[in-house]
Design an enzyme around this catalytic site. Structure first.
Site, PDB file in Angstrom:
ATOM      1  CE  LYS A  48      68.441  32.124   8.942  1.00  0.00           C
ATOM      2  NZ  LYS A  48      67.949  33.544   8.967  1.00  0.00           N
ATOM      3  CE1 TYR A  98      22.392  26.984  49.641  1.00  0.00           C
ATOM      4  CE2 TYR A  98      24.429  27.394  50.301  1.00  0.00           C
ATOM      5  CZ  TYR A  98      23.728  26.952  49.367  1.00  0.00           C
ATOM      6  OH  TYR A  98      24.200  26.572  48.258  1.00  0.00           O
ATOM      7  CD  GLN A 125      67.804  58.090  21.331  1.00  0.00           C
ATOM      8  OE1 GLN A 125      67.825  58.881  22.311  1.00  0.00           O
ATOM      9  NE2 GLN A 125      66.681  58.268  20.435  1.00  0.00           N
ATOM     10  CG  ASN A 150      27.011  31.470  51.652  1.00  0.00           C
ATOM     11  OD1 ASN A 150      26.780  32.151  52.471  1.00  0.00           O
ATOM     12  ND2 ASN A 150      26.176  30.844  50.947  1.00  0.00           N
ATOM     13  CD  GLU A 161      23.087  26.159  41.450  1.00  0.00           C
ATOM     14  OE1 GLU A 161      21.967  25.627  41.637  1.00  0.00           O
ATOM     15  OE2 GLU A 161      23.584  27.055  41.902  1.00  0.00           O
ATOM     16  CG  ASN A 218      22.150  29.949  42.712  1.00  0.00           C
ATOM     17  OD1 ASN A 218      21.671  31.189  43.343  1.00  0.00           O
ATOM     18  ND2 ASN A 218      23.145  29.553  43.443  1.00  0.00           N
ATOM     19  NE  ARG A 264      66.558  55.296  23.258  1.00  0.00           N
ATOM     20  CZ  ARG A 264      65.590  55.949  22.568  1.00  0.00           C
ATOM     21  NH1 ARG A 264      64.936  57.067  23.138  1.00  0.00           N
ATOM     22  NH2 ARG A 264      65.558  55.685  21.407  1.00  0.00           N
TER      23      ARG A 264
END
Length: 727
Positions: free
Chosen positions: A468, A105, A361, A397, A496, A499, A367
């Site tokens: 602001k 290939y 808290q 590949n 493609e 494929n 927190r």
């Protein structure tokens, strides 16, 4: 038995099985973000200072990619007999297959969905590959256009040079592993491009990162061959933008001979994920910085909002809920608050009456910051490991096993690992931005910021709306981050000839993450600017409260000495000043004079009750009560004058460029870097003088100051300061 072999640089180990085939193993990275961040910074600095980046196929770090891509750090190949032998064996396999007329290939077949065609003209086949991939859109000229463009013609169509340089480096590292069947000479020629700082002009769009980043890499191949139609960036950048010239001209200028590619080498260059991995690496190099900076900002936010250090106590995180990212974030913020005089170091128990009306808290943005940041840290660390492994993999590949002569047809060019890394990174950037946005929104809100003025105005708020615009701007930033956080990979389309029916879109995802990185940098810069303003306001407040206490004590004695001389005045003073301090927190939206009238008036009921209860005769009570209005008036006038005087001292520089330094602990270097090194002053000078000199005379714009911080983040100066916090 497997044989373990340590690489000379100690970064990487590999195993050789019985046939001598190298098995890649991931490079070990620290398990916590802080250690990685410090290690990454030190490594980057060493490369910037001249240490060579040695390419061996196994030990390429994200810092090395950043150094070569952005700082032109020197790159060399590890010229060892082992590496050369591996390359030669793989190349010999290709030559043997061609000589034996074997079908391979990309060597004797067509490409992708056209792999059913055959040819013995391997060189023509390689040229045909490059020809059809040179299909990207680039500006045809660099001359001035007759019509103003909607976007910059170069920036909107081509990749930044850093992306391309990083991709060349990563592709070199993949090819030198000896699984692609290319020659040493080709790899060396790619290094020459980096050394000569010749960067191909590569289209920004057009890759789906399926069979790798085919089209972008084809422009690298075209440059190596000296294709006259392929253009490059060349020349020094010291005197303006670099020139865009033909690759032939650039190679000639640098005495580089174009290379004639042999069979499989065209495909060997193209069939990889180098561009996706490059952009991802450059993203992650800066993401670690912003993730650490978010923790620094949270510590600073805890200080300026007078928050609780105990939010980050080890028991909550390391003991009760030990997620690694959460534990790390809490530990980092806890350590940064060491020595702070603003954050509360220990929660003291109080009675119901004592804290009546007080927020018990801290709110969620402080927190629960470790719980919110922790998962982002874990995802970023995961992405770092994934992309580092990708940079040290063979993405091609077919793959050639030089030891056995086998050719493997697979799909290592499928970059879904990079896509996933970028998707989670981009989502993490949004979450970090959301947290900082929430903290900043709380900081500018007078009902939530524990006594700071609205929009952090240092002067009368009726003509000072300082933060602001930033408050609006960061809302835009976090909204854009939310949009960018959407996944890219859900938009995969078949391509493609069907494929490439599945593909990764990794480069598109990495590009989107670059955008997120930039937006979060803007948001973080804005927040840091506001944090420094808040520090100065807290210092000013402390000075004012001390001055107010002195004024109140003096005026109590001046107006009521005959009524309190035989009594212990301490309880009365404590109650009066406490009531005034409380009123200060509730009147931050008022200008100085009316505000101080209201603050002084907060003492009325206390004084009335005191004198009615402690006077021995009605006449004495009446006399004391008669003095009350004058006491309030005098306190108000003196307090207003004191506040205005302090504003002048702070804004005009009498207290120095960094007046809040004494209040800070380990966060102090960040504050002083912004105030002293960058020269960003406390805001409000123009407002103090009621704009008598106009706009832009006494101070630059707010945006210009934020821009200085943004540039310090972008160019790495801030990174060194953050690293120094943990040295």
């Amino acid at each position: 038995m497997p044989i373990t072999h340590e690489q000379p640089n100690g970064f990487h180990s590999k195993q050789l099985n019985g046939s001598g085939i190298a098995k890649a193993k991931a490079m070990p990275y620290p398990s916590d973000l802080l250690s990685h961040f410090v290690k990454q910074h030190l490594e980057l600095e060493s490369y910037k200072n001249g240490q060579e980046i040695e390419i061996d196929g196994y030990s390429l770090s994200i810092s090395a990619v950043s150094a070569a891509a952005r700082y032109n750090a020197p790159v060399i190949l590890r010229d060892s007999s082992t590496i050369r032998d591996r390359l030669e064996k793989a190349r010999s396999v290709i030559v043997e297959k061609i000589e034996g007329s074997k079908s391979v290939y990309g060597v004797s077949t067509g490409f992708g969905g056209s792999a059913d065609t055959r040819t013995s003209n391997t060189l023509a086949l390689g040229n045909a590959l490059l020809q059809h991939q040179h299909s990207g859109v680039l500006p045809s000229t660099t001359n001035t256009l007759s019509v103003l463009p909607l976007l910059d013609p170069i920036a909107s169509t081509s990749m930044p040079e850093s992306w391309v340089r990083g991709a060349i480096l990563i592709r070199i590292n993949s090819l030198i592993r000896g699984h692609s069947g290319v020659r040493w000479e080709l790899i060396a020629k790619m290094v020459e491009l980096l050394q000569a700082n010749i960067t191909p002009l590569v289209p920004l769009r057009g890759s789906i990162s399926a069979s790798g980043d085919l089209s972008p890499l084809s422009y690298v191949a075209g440059t190596l061959m000296g294709n006259p139609s392929i253009r490059v960036f060349d020349g020094p950048a010291a005197f303006g933008a670099r020139q865009i010239v033909s690759s032939v001209k650039a190679l000639e200028e640098h005495n580089i001979t174009p290379i004639s590619l042999l069979a499989k080498e065209h495909l060997g260059i193209l069939n990889g994920t180098a561009f996706s991995a490059s952009v991802a690496s450059l993203v992650l190099s800066d993401v670690t910085h912003l993730a650490m900076l978010a923790q620094v900002c949270t510590a600073m936010g805890t200080e300026v909002l007078l928050g609780e250090r105990m939010n980050y106590a080890p028991f909550i995180h390391a003991v009760a809920r030990p997620h690694p990212g959460q534990t790390e974030a809490a530990r980092t913020i806890w350590d940064l608050l060491s020595g702070s005089k603003l954050a509360h170091g220990h929660e003291e128990e109080v009675t119901i009456d004592q804290d009546q009306g007080e927020l018990r808290q801290d709110r969620y943005p402080l927190r629960t910051a470790p719980q919110f940041l922790g998962p982002q840290i874990e995802d970023i660390l995961s992405a770092l490991n994934t992309v580092t492994l990708e940079c040290n993999s063979t993405t091609d590949n077919p793959l050639i096993d030089g030891e056995t002569g086998d050719i493997h047809h697979g799909g290592n060019f499928q970059a879904m690992s990079v896509s996933n890394a970028m998707e989670k990174t981009r989502l993490s950037l949004h979450h970090i931005g959301k947290l900082l946005f929430a903290q900043c929104a709380e900081l500018v809100h007078p009902d939530m910021n524990r006594g700071l003025p609205p929009s952090l105005a240092a002067t009368d708020p009726s003509i000072n709306y300082h933060g602001k615009g930033i408050d609006i701007g960061i809302a835009a930033y976090v909204s854009e981050l939310g949009y960018l956080a959407n996944p890219v990979s859900t938009h995969i389309q078949s391509a493609e000839l069907h494929n490439q029916a599945v593909n990764s879109l990794a480069l598109i995802s990495a590009r989107a993450t670059i955008n997120s990185l930039e937006v979060l940098s803007l948001l973080t810069s804005s927040y840091l600017y506001m944090l420094c303003q808040a520090y100065d306001l807290r210092a000013l407040q402390a000075d004012f409260r001390q001055g107010l206490a002195e004024i109140v004590q003096e005026e109590l004695r001046a107006h009521f000495s005959a009524h309190i001389e035989s009594l212990d005045e301490s309880p009365l003073f404590d109650k009066v000043i406490s009531s005034m301090y409380k009123e200060l927190n509730h009147t931050t939206t008022m200008d100085a004079v009316p505000r101080m009238v209201k603050v002084a008036g907060a003492s009325t009921s206390l004084l009335v009750d005191f004198f009615m209860a402690n006077q021995t005769s009605d006449a004495m009570s009446v006399a004391a009560l008669t003095a009350l209005p004058k006491f309030r008036e005098t306190v108000a006038l003196r307090a207003a004058a004191k506040l205005v005087a302090l504003r002048e001292e702070y804004l005009l520089g009498a207290r120095g460029p960094a007046p809040a330094s004494a209040w800070l602990g380990r966060t102090r270097p960040i504050y002083e870097f912004i105030r002293v090194t960058l020269g960003i002053r406390m805001h409000g000078t123009e407002n103090l003088g009621v704009f008598q000199q106009g706009l832009g005379v006494q101070d630059v714009t707010i945006g210009q100051n934020v821009s200085l911080i943004h540039e310090a983040i972008r160019d790495g100066k801030m990174r060194g300061v953050v690293v120094g916090l943990f040295a």
